[in-house]
Design a protein around this motif. Structure first.
Motif, short mmCIF file in Angstrom:
data_model
loop_
_atom_site.label_atom_id
_atom_site.label_comp_id
_atom_site.label_asym_id
_atom_site.label_seq_id
_atom_site.Cartn_x
_atom_site.Cartn_y
_atom_site.Cartn_z
N GLY A 20 43.07 35.91 26.46
CA GLY A 20 42.74 37.20 27.04
C GLY A 20 43.57 37.49 28.28
O GLY A 20 44.37 36.66 28.72
N ILE A 21 43.35 38.66 28.81
CA ILE A 21 44.00 39.04 30.07
C ILE A 21 43.00 39.87 30.88
O ILE A 21 42.29 40.72 30.34
CB ILE A 21 45.31 39.82 29.83
N THR A 22 42.94 39.56 32.17
CA THR A 22 42.05 40.29 33.06
C THR A 22 42.73 41.56 33.52
O THR A 22 43.90 41.54 33.92
CB THR A 22 41.71 39.43 34.30
N SER A 23 42.01 42.65 33.46
CA SER A 23 42.51 43.94 33.94
C SER A 23 41.87 44.22 35.30
O SER A 23 40.67 44.46 35.39
CB SER A 23 42.17 45.05 32.94
N ILE A 24 42.69 44.14 36.34
CA ILE A 24 42.20 44.36 37.71
C ILE A 24 42.17 45.86 37.99
O ILE A 24 43.22 46.50 38.09
CB ILE A 24 43.11 43.65 38.74
N CYS A 25 40.98 46.41 38.11
CA CYS A 25 40.83 47.85 38.31
C CYS A 25 40.32 48.10 39.73
O CYS A 25 39.13 48.36 39.95
CB CYS A 25 39.87 48.44 37.29
N SER A 26 41.21 47.96 40.68
CA SER A 26 40.83 48.12 42.08
C SER A 26 42.06 48.49 42.89
O SER A 26 43.18 48.10 42.54
CB SER A 26 40.23 46.82 42.64
N ALA A 27 41.83 49.24 43.96
CA ALA A 27 42.91 49.58 44.89
C ALA A 27 42.67 48.94 46.25
O ALA A 27 43.36 49.29 47.22
CB ALA A 27 43.03 51.09 45.04
#
Length: 425
Positions: A20-27
């Motif tokens: 898998g791959i983690t999707s970092i959804c943050s600024a």
């Protein structure tokens, strides 16, 4: 290391060795810094960082950043931390008319097209096409044909932009049953996964309409579908993943060997649940509020410690500043939280929805965090106070007198679960 690790997710599953791959959804800069440090430590790791349509767009979004500015922001941190830009995949999430859904569809779609073009021009190579929401005068839920037709229009804008720039052609994510960005605004007692037949129809309708619009080659780069696997979080609770409820969805991937699923709202799931998601065909794990929630926990723990240890700091100075900031500009939380004044206070600060994350870039909040750091910089925090106010973190971090290390560790502990799940461990 594959030039495009996303392209290998489906074949890896088919071959019986899913990853898998983690999707970092943050600024948030500390979240981005923590994720980048993990990638630096693992030379085989690619980093997927995503921006949403409300967060980043051609008008600045709520972060004030255009797609180009967001990329520059991330790359500046990467350069500082020693991570090659080539190892970062930039993704655009929920790209469609959502920020302008109060406007007529024609106007909203024109703006969505321009936004997609701006993302492509900035170097984003993973595009989630989300035209699932109705605009002014339309029903909230649109039919599959309308959604797919609008998605194809946005894909055409992306293809045109990529060809014109001579840049990498993007991979696409489609899906009509899209969880609410940032989580829902109520307690959830039960959550029903997407029906297998509905997911199959989503794929078929998109394939047909992309072909009609001369986008067959582009559809070949559709690599994932957003469905509801049965994971979600609300303001006060989390729905845990139950693999047996999404067996049909997992089975559908055997019919679609070039596709996997993208799992949204995986925040607050256990390591075991995340690992099961990857194994069952949901290898793209999106997380955002869960990371800033952990950061806020650490900040508030340090706020309490400073209140105990620093004579001139005051009583919970950071928490008081954040309360004032949220009350002065309630737009990011008032329609999401419900209850009496006491209940609203708790939700503003401690909700799983983590709407407080919108306020960390407020100048008063930035100044308050800096004041907290200075109050504890080079101050040895006794292990007993770490145990009292930050019990989830290693107590030995306290005596080092490095508050930033404590904040980074809080975020890193969350990312550790995701990395383990992506490796299948």
């Amino acid at each position: 290391m594959s030039a495009n690790p996303l392209a290998g997710l489906a074949s890896a599953r088919k071959n019986g060795s899913p990853y898998g791959i983690t999707s970092i959804c943050s600024a948030h800069p500390l979240v981005i810094q923590t994720a980048i440090r993990r990638a630096v430590a693992d030379r085989e790791k690619n980093l997927l960082i995503e921006a949403t349509c409300n967060q980043v767009n051609q008008f600045g979004g709520y972060t004030g950043m255009t797609p180009a500015l967001f990329v520059a922001f991330v790359l500046e941190i990467a350069c500082r931390e020693g991570l090659e830009a080539s190892r970062i995949i930039f993704g655009g999430d929920h790209l469609g008319p959502n920020p302008w859904r109060a406007e007529p569809a024609a106007q909203a779609m024109d703006k969505a097209e321009a936004m997609v073009g701006a993302y492509i021009a900035a170097g984003f190579t993973k595009i989630h096409l989300d035209a699932s929401m109705g605009c002014a005068g339309e029903p909230a839920a649109l039919d599959d044909e309308t959604i797919a037709t609008r998605a194809a229009r946005l894909a055409k804008a992306a293809e045109t932009g990529a060809h014109a720039a001579g840049s990498t052609l993007p991979v696409y994510i489609i899906g009509t049953e899209v969880p609410a960005p940032g989580g829902v605004d109520h307690a959830i007692s039960e959550l029903k996964p997407t029906e297998t037949a509905a997911a199959r129809r989503t794929i078929e309708v998109h394939r047909e309409i992309f072909a009609r619009e001369s986008l067959t080659e582009a559809f070949g780069r559709v690599m994932a579908v957003v469905v509801q696997p049965g994971v979600e979080f609300g303001s006060q609770n989390v729905v845990a993943y139950a693999p047996e409820k999404s067996k049909g969805l997992t089975g559908l991937l055997d019919e679609q060997p070039s596709l996997v699923y993208e799992a949204h709202s995986t925040d607050y799931q256990t390591r075991a649940a995340l690992t099961a998601l990857v194994a069952n065909g949901f290898p793209i794990l999106k997380v955002g509020p869960g990371l800033t929630f952990a950061l806020r926990e650490a900040l508030y723990g340090l706020d309490l410690i400073a209140s105990e240890m620093a004579r001139d700091y005051g009583d919970r100075s950071l928490a008081r500043t954040m309360e004032s900031a949220m009350l002065a500009a309630p737009g990011h939380w008032h329609s999401h939280y419900h209850g009496n004044e006491a209940e609203l206070y708790v939700q503003r600060h401690y909700s799983y929805s983590d709407r407080i994350r919108y306020y960390w870039s407020n100048p008063t909040a930035v100044a308050a965090v800096e004041r907290l750091r200075k109050a504890l910089d080079d101050v040895a925090i006794p292990e007993t106070l770490m145990r009292q106010f930050l019990p989830a973190l290693p107590a030995e971090l306290g005596p080092a007198g490095n508050p930033e290390a404590i904040l980074l560790q809080a975020v890193d502990q969350v990312l550790a679960d995701y990395d383990a799940a992506c490796r299948g461990t």
